[in-house]
Design a protein around this motif. Structure first.
Motif, short mmCIF file in Angstrom:
data_model
loop_
_atom_site.label_atom_id
_atom_site.label_comp_id
_atom_site.label_asym_id
_atom_site.label_seq_id
_atom_site.Cartn_x
_atom_site.Cartn_y
_atom_site.Cartn_z
N ASP A 13 6.90 5.01 1.16
CA ASP A 13 5.99 6.14 1.34
C ASP A 13 4.59 5.71 1.76
N ARG A 14 4.32 4.41 1.67
CA ARG A 14 2.98 3.93 2.00
C ARG A 14 3.04 2.84 3.06
N CYS A 15 2.01 2.83 3.91
CA CYS A 15 1.89 1.82 4.96
C CYS A 15 1.91 0.43 4.33
N ILE A 16 2.71 -0.45 4.89
CA ILE A 16 2.86 -1.80 4.33
C ILE A 16 1.58 -2.62 4.48
N PHE A 17 0.72 -2.25 5.42
CA PHE A 17 -0.52 -3.00 5.64
C PHE A 17 -1.71 -2.44 4.86
N CYS A 18 -1.86 -1.13 4.82
CA CYS A 18 -3.09 -0.58 4.22
C CYS A 18 -2.84 0.37 3.06
N GLY A 19 -1.59 0.73 2.80
CA GLY A 19 -1.30 1.59 1.65
C GLY A 19 -1.54 3.07 1.86
N ARG A 20 -2.01 3.45 3.04
CA ARG A 20 -2.18 4.88 3.29
C ARG A 20 -0.80 5.53 3.47
N PRO A 21 -0.74 6.85 3.36
CA PRO A 21 0.57 7.51 3.48
C PRO A 21 1.28 7.12 4.77
N ARG A 22 2.56 6.89 4.68
CA ARG A 22 3.37 6.47 5.82
C ARG A 22 3.55 7.62 6.80
N GLU A 23 3.39 7.32 8.05
CA GLU A 23 3.65 8.34 9.06
C GLU A 23 4.96 8.08 9.78
N ALA A 24 5.34 6.81 9.88
CA ALA A 24 6.57 6.48 10.60
C ALA A 24 7.32 5.35 9.93
N ILE A 25 8.63 5.35 10.12
CA ILE A 25 9.44 4.21 9.71
C ILE A 25 9.67 3.41 10.99
N HIS A 26 9.09 2.23 11.01
CA HIS A 26 9.14 1.40 12.21
C HIS A 26 10.34 0.44 12.16
N HIS A 27 11.03 0.31 13.29
CA HIS A 27 12.13 -0.64 13.39
C HIS A 27 11.55 -1.97 13.88
N VAL A 28 11.61 -2.97 13.01
CA VAL A 28 10.92 -4.24 13.24
C VAL A 28 11.40 -4.94 14.52
N TYR A 29 12.71 -4.93 14.77
CA TYR A 29 13.23 -5.61 15.96
C TYR A 29 13.61 -4.60 17.04
#
Ligand SMILES: [Zn+2]
Ligand SMILES: [Zn+2]
Length: 94
Positions: A13-29
C-alpha cells in the motif's frame, strides 16, 4: 502462488522508496518478462506517482530501475539458483 505479493516488501500500500500511498504496482522486469512470471515470483513493487512515472521515477531513472532489478534478483537467489533466474528473466543484473 498467484497472490500479488512483492518479493521485497510486505506492504503493497506504500511506495517502497518514500512510503507515500502507492499509486501503481510496478513490474520490475517490464519488457523482459511477462506479467504472469512477474506476479507469480513477486517481481512487483508498490510505487507512488513520482517514483513510478515521475521525472526521477523508475521508468526514467536508470539507476533506480537497476536498483530494483538487482534487489529482486538478490532476493530471488536466496531461495533459487542463478540458472532459475535466467530461465525466467533471461538476463543477469548482478
Ligand atoms: Zn515514492
Ligand atoms: Zn511501471
Amino acid at each position: 502462488m498467484g497472490s500479488r505479493v512483492s518479493i521485497i516488501t510486505n506492504d503493497l500500500d506504500r511506495c517502497i522508496f518514500c512510503g507515500r500511498p502507492r499509486e501503481a504496482i510496478h513490474h520490475v522486469y517490464y519488457g523482459t518478462a511477462n506479467r504472469r512470471v512477474s506476479e507469480a515470483n513477486g517481481f512487483i513493487v508498490p510505487l507512488c506517482r513520482d517514483h513510478h512515472t515521475g521525472n526521477g521515477g523508475v521508468h526514467f531513472n536508470k539507476c533506480l530501475d537497476l536498483f530494483l532489478k538487482r534487489k529482486c534478483q538478490e532476493e530471488f537467489e536466496k531461495t533459487h539458483t542463478r540458472e532459475e533466474f535466467l530461465k525466467l528473466i533471461g538476463r543477469n543484473y548482478l
